[in-house]
Each structure stands twice: as C-alpha cells, then as structure tokens.
Design an enzyme around this catalytic site. Structure first.
Site, PDB file in Angstrom:
ATOM      1  N   THR A 273       1.041  -1.082   0.025  1.00  0.00           N
ATOM      2  CA  THR A 273      -0.105   0.072   0.013  1.00  0.00           C
ATOM      3  C   THR A 273       0.974   1.131  -0.160  1.00  0.00           C
ATOM      4  OG1 THR A 273      -1.852  -1.121   0.935  1.00  0.00           O
ATOM      5  CG2 THR A 273      -1.841   1.155   1.099  1.00  0.00           C
ATOM      6  N   PHE A 275       1.011   5.236   1.007  1.00  0.00           N
ATOM      7  CA  PHE A 275       0.404   6.248   1.592  1.00  0.00           C
ATOM      8  C   PHE A 275       0.807   7.471   1.249  1.00  0.00           C
ATOM      9  CE2 PHE A 275       0.294   2.285   3.942  1.00  0.00           C
ATOM     10  CZ  PHE A 275      -0.763   2.144   4.338  1.00  0.00           C
TER      11      PHE A 275
END
Ligand SMILES: C=C(O[C@@H]1C=C(C(=O)O)C=C[C@H]1O)C(=O)O
Length: 373
Positions: A273, A275
């Site tokens: 992921t 960010f």
C-alpha cells in the site's frame, strides 16, 4: 574512513571492549548531531519567526537518507543503515519540535505503521476515525502532518483519499510504501474451526478474497471501519465466548492479544500500500521528486488525449492516471495524475502551463521526494 577487516579483534573480551569503545564514540557523535539540530531550530526561528518556522524538511531528510545509502559500504545493508539514520533524524527533529502526526486509526493500523516508517518513532501519534478527519486535523493546525492510504497494489485506489483533496488546500509533502501482510486471527480461547464471522476492513477482505474463498467459504465476511477495529471486535467477541475471527497485520494482533491461525494470507505476496503525507507547506526540490495533479478536463472530444500529449512532448514520465466522477456535472470527470519531477523543474512547468490552457482546472496537489525507504 572505513575499517579494514584485519583491524577487528578476534577474542570475545577484546571484541566487547572494541564494541564498548565504538558505542561511546557513536553516542557522543549522535549527541553532537543533536546539538546541531537544536541550533538549526534556533536559526529557523530567528530567520522565519517563532510561530511560522518550518522545522520538518522532508526534502532535506530524503537527501540525508539517499546519501547514507550511497556511501554505505556494509556489512550492514543500505536499507538497514538508512533505517538507523531515519530514527536518528526523528530523535533530532523531536528535539527541535515534536511532530504531532494524524493518521487513519485506530492504533494498530497499517497507516500507523506507514507514519512510523516515514517519520521514525519520535512522533506524537494522533489516530483519527476517518480519512476526512485526518485532513481536518492537519487543516486546523491541531496536527503538523497527516498520513492517509492512497492506493494498494491489489485493490487499486482509495477513492476517499483522492476525493478529500478536492475541497482541501493541503499539499502532499511525501509518500511511503508499506508491504502489507495479513493474518487470520482469533482470541486465544476461540477454536478456529468454530469461526462463523470474519471481521476486517473491506480493502483487507478484498486483498485476501481468493484465500478466503478457498479456506473459509462458509464464514460470513463483515466489513468494519479498519482492520485494527476488526481485531478489537475479535478480542471482545472472544471475551463473550463468540467465535469471531479478524484479518489484520502483526501490530494489531499484538495489540489485541490475538492468536495467529494463518499468517500471510494475502492473495498477492507483493501486496503493497502507498500512503501520502499531507501538510500545509509546499516542499522544495530534493533532486528526486514526484508531482501529483488534479485536472478537470473540458467535456469535449479529445480532451484527455490533449492532456496526455503534453507529457509525451515534454518527455515527462507519467506514473499514474486515475479517473473520478467530477461530482459537479453528470458524466464529467476529474483526473489524478502523478508524474516524475518537481513542479519547479523546467519541463514540468511547461507541462503544467499547457495543461492550464487545455483543462478547465489544474490543481497542483504537491511535489514531494520519491520514497527513500
Ligand atoms: C536539522 C534540520 O531539521 C530537521 C531534522 C533533520 C536532521 O536531523 O537531519 C533534517 C531535516 C529537518 O526535518 C534541518 O532542517 O537541517
């Protein structure tokens, strides 16, 4: 100057003496560095004013970490060495001014892990219940910076984050990637065979979809606000004798004292992921940067083609293009565009100027250092 292998003692007592001597040198040097950082704070306050002084400088931190990696000769690996310096800088910055970092909570989420990876451990944590609360906390000045998820390599974009930029004047001032490993977790008194419900964030359930279909086809999947919240609910259910499992990462499993039934259950082993760090300042160039734009296209034939053509002609490397409904006109769209370079670079400036002529609105969401760690 690097130490030669032959200079290293060969007996345990001598080796330990050497380590003790090195440790005291390292400690003295770290404190000398910390004194410089304290002085930096004084200079910043004198030059920029006590209230408006900017203490955290991501472009400078990225340059420091890149140099650490470039000059590293081992045996410690580049990343390992950079992580040590990441924490030294975090401690030095906390001496200048402790940073309050808002992130998508609760405690134990991957977003918290991203905040710690990016800023080091010497921060004041401010877990928020939702992405727009992270934005608000930073906009109001209650937090210095915020951390929000923006895309996952398996599940794609986090729409809520992209949409939050529309009405916000916040700037993107950094990015950080975290490898996401999920575990199936239960409270210690729960027999995994009895599990009827599995709690997690909708993104995490999606990232483990094939694994769940294969091994837990009959358990009901329940989407909750975060995987840390799922873990908390599994702990609570365990206390009430209910057989509920959660899908969450290591931090959440430790935080809520859950047992790991199966580890690393994500469908794609390189599940990652990305960010974003959001703040109130524009970030100067670090030498290796990315820029994010929000572009509203004119609703006419070839509009997207004309936007993309500009990147191609100026040799600017586009790394991402996302389309979202405009929310203003039905079937109108806005584009989120990421590209390599800083908005102050000559070619990037030319592209942005052309886009301004060709699109109905161009908002620079920020130029920021490419993630180092
Ligand atoms: C020391 C400074 O302030 C902060 C601390 C840094 C460090 O410890 O190296 C680097 C950048 C800033 O975040 C600076 O601006 O140089």
């Amino acid at each position: 100057m690097s130490t030669k292998k032959d200079d290293i003692p060969t007996t345990l007592p001598l080796l330990r003496d050497r380590i003790d001597a090195l440790d005291s040198q390292i400690q003295r040097l770290i404190n000398e560095r910390a004194m410089c950082a304290e002085k930096v704070a004084e200079v910043k306050m004198a030059e920029q004013g006590v209230q408006s002084a900017v203490f955290y400088r991501p472009e400078r931190e990225a340059q420091v970490l890149r140099r650490v990696m470039e000059r590293n000769e081992g045996p410690l690996g580049n990343e390992e060495m950079a992580k040590i310096f990441r924490q030294i800088m975090s401690s030095c910055l906390a001496l200048e001014k402790p940073m309050r970092i808002a992130f998508l909570g609760p405690v134990g989420t991957f977003t918290q892990q991203a905040a710690l990876k990016h800023f080091g451990n010497s921060i004041v944590s401010a877990p928020m219940a939702a992405i727009d609360e992270v934005f608000r906390e930073v906009e109001s000045g209650a937090a210095n910076y915020g951390v929000v998820p923006v895309e996952n390599s398996t599940e794609g974009v986090v729409n809520h984050t992209l949409d939050s930029f529309r009405g916000s004047r916040l700037k993107i001032c950094g990015e950080v990637e975290v490898r996401i490993h999920h575990n199936l977790l239960v409270a210690p008194n729960v027999n995994p065979d009895d599990v009827t419900h599995i709690y997690s964030h909708q993104q995490s359930l999606a990232q483990c979809r094939a694994w769940l279909d294969r091994y837990w086809p009959h358990a009901e999947r329940v989407a909750v606000s975060s995987n840390a919240e799922g873990a908390r609910l599994a702990e609570e259910a365990g206390k009430n004798g209910k057989a509920v499992a959660a899908i969450a990462g290591d931090i959440a499993s430790e935080l809520y004292s859950l047992s790991v039934v199966s580890a690393n259950i994500e469908d794609h082993p390189d599940n990652t992921t990305r960010f974003l760090i959001i703040g109130n300042e524009k970030i100067p160039p670090s030498g290796k940067d990315k820029t994010s734009l929000l572009v509203s296209a004119k609703n006419e034939p070839g509009a997207l083609y004309r936007l993309l053509e500009s990147f191609e002609r100026h040799g600017v490397d586009m790394t991402r293009l996302e389309t979202r409904p405009s929310l203003i006109s039905k079937w109108g769209y806005v584009f989120y565009i990421d590209f390599v370079g800083h908005c102050e670079d000559a070619q990037c400036r030319s592209v942005i100027e052309e886009l301004r002529e060709r699109a109905s609105e161009v908002k620079v969401l920020g130029s920021y250092p490419v993630a180092v760690l």
